[in-house]
Design an enzyme around this catalytic site. Structure first.
Site, short mmCIF file in Angstrom:
data_model
loop_
_atom_site.label_atom_id
_atom_site.label_comp_id
_atom_site.label_asym_id
_atom_site.label_seq_id
_atom_site.Cartn_x
_atom_site.Cartn_y
_atom_site.Cartn_z
N THR A 349 0.82 -1.01 -0.29
CA THR A 349 -0.16 0.16 -0.01
C THR A 349 0.74 1.30 0.06
O THR A 349 1.91 1.29 0.51
CB THR A 349 -0.93 -0.21 1.30
OG1 THR A 349 -1.69 1.08 1.11
CG2 THR A 349 -0.16 -0.04 2.53
N HIS A 401 2.93 -11.66 14.18
CA HIS A 401 3.86 -12.07 15.06
C HIS A 401 3.60 -13.41 15.69
O HIS A 401 4.50 -14.23 16.12
CB HIS A 401 4.18 -11.09 16.52
CG HIS A 401 5.36 -11.17 17.22
ND1 HIS A 401 6.56 -12.06 16.60
CD2 HIS A 401 6.11 -10.37 18.02
CE1 HIS A 401 7.51 -11.64 17.25
NE2 HIS A 401 7.28 -10.98 18.25
#
Length: 430
Positions: A349, A401
């Site tokens: 993006t 994560h």
């Protein structure tokens, strides 16, 4: 009798909203003729008649939410169209002279024809802004009226010559294609129409796309252990290469050489080195994907969309640039398809087109990585014991994560930095 039902809407899309009926009960329809527009969380689409006949009944009204397979209308294949209401004057009334003859029927047919050759976005914008589609010249394929055509028709009138101050509208950030949207669904009322000091409020129903964006952004933060790491990239080499090759590249391929293709190529090379960032979690398993479908976020009228470049690793710089240009154009026109938006293994993006200097992009589930690009800005940087001015860009990587460790995320972003700062490595290692 045959039924018109809500069609399959694409991957993960199960609901739509009836946006606009193009036909009414009693109207004649032919096979393949659009009957109704549906608004989904990703795109707007037209549902066409599968059989010729007459609309016998309409089951759902504009604004209704519908699911796949639900009945929209019934077509009577043997029915006759409702007779048109005659506009001829009574026998006792004198016939109008040619100069005074009404032209409403001709204008009506012209307007209907214009609506039939306009994109759904163009029709909606024209309706919201009281633009006569019959007077708009189409610039799209086969003369189709696009969003840009309606925008041109909405061009402001010349400045007033009196002492009055012309009202100004609130500036709106441009989309990724550089065109400023004129129909903001979140705040449809121009501030110029509100009296100074007025304490008004307006309640607007969210579009299906905006509802989905809101839901998915919250889900992304609730379901993923999302972190973001940052770095900065010296764009000197890329900008110099673009300057040297821009004319020959444009002449040969018909498209400009932008920065996006460099980051797509660099991201793919980095994904090969760090496979978890091209994976997703399904239950208690990690699905590693050995193909590279890169989503490119594009600003559209109803909200952000992410069309996907399939097998981007097999494409040249020119093919990537052409794909991105095509996505940006069709996002503005409202002609993206559900297939364009399906899937994707990693997303890029670019907030820099809006002037963003730094941001933390949010994951696009089920993907576990998203790369955020930002504004290129001259900055003073130390180099070989001296302070020099270089075109610099901050880049950000948000990652899940749960399957991507911090070390991997940092090294992934460093690898992208290395490739962009030395584009020749893309040929040798990419």
């Amino acid at each position: 009798m045959s039924n018109i039902v809500v069609p399959t809407l694409g991957e993960s899309v199960v609901e739509a909203r009836v946006a606009r009926w193009l036909k009414k009960a009693g109207d004649r329809v032919e096979v393949g003729e659009p009957v109704v527009e549906l608004e989904t969380e990703k795109i707007d689409l037209e549902v066409s008649a599968e059989k010729s006949g007459v609309i016998a009944s309409i089951a759902r009204q504009e604004g209704d939410d519908v699911k796949i397979g639900e009945l929209l209308a019934v077509v009577d294949e043997n029915g006759a169209a409702a007779p048109a209401v005659s506009s001829a004057p009574a026998a006792s009334a004198p016939a109008p002279t040619p100069a005074s003859a009404p032209a409403s029927s001709g204008n009506g047919s012209a307007e209907a024809a214009s609506e039939g050759r306009a994109t759904p976005t163009a029709r909606r914008m024209a309706k919201d802004n009281d633009v006569d589609l019959g007077a708009v010249q189409g610039s799209g394929a086969a003369g189709r009226v696009t969003k840009q055509d309606v925008q041109k028709a909405m061009a402001p009138a010349p400045a007033p010559t009196s002492n009055e101050v012309a009202p100004t509208s609130t500036p709106v950030a441009p989309t990724s294609s550089g065109v400023a949207p004129t129909n903001n669904k979140i705040a449809p009322t121009s501030l110029s129409k509100i009296a100074p000091g007025s304490r008004t409020e307006e309640r607007v129903r969210m579009s299906k796309r905006r509802q989905t964006i809101a839901r998915r952004l919250v889900e992304a933060q609730h379901t993923a252990a999302m972190l973001t790491t940052f770095n900065e990239v010296d764009m000197t080499a890329v900008m110099a290469l673009r300057e040297r090759r821009k004319e020959s590249f444009k002449k040969e391929f018909g498209v400009g050489l932008g920065i996006a293709s460099f980051f797509v190529k660099s991201a793919i090379a980095a994904l090969r080195a760090f496979p978890p960032l091209n994976a997703e979690i399904q239950g208690d398993e990690i699905v590693f994907k050995h193909y590279y479908d890169i989503g490119v976020a594009v600003g559209a009228e109803g909200g952000l969309v992410v069309p996907v470049i399939r097998d981007a690793d097999r494409l040249s710089f020119a093919q990537i640039e052409l794909a991105i240009r095509d996505f940006a154009t069709r996002a503005t026109d409202g002609t993206l398809t559900l297939e364009d938006l399906r899937g994707g293994t990693f997303t890029i993006t670019n907030g820099g087109v809006f002037g963003s200097l730094m941001s933390t992009p949010i994951l696009n589930p089920p993907q576990v990585g998203i790369l955020g690009l930002h504004k290129i800005q001259d900055r003073a940087v130390p180099m070989n014991g001296q302070v020099v001015i270089r075109p610099m860009m901050y880049v950000a990587l948000s990652y899940d994560h749960r399957i991507v460790d911090g070390r991997e995320a940092v090294q992934f972003l460093v690898k992208i930095k290395d490739f962009v700062e030395d584009p020749a490595r893309l040929l040798l290692e990419g």
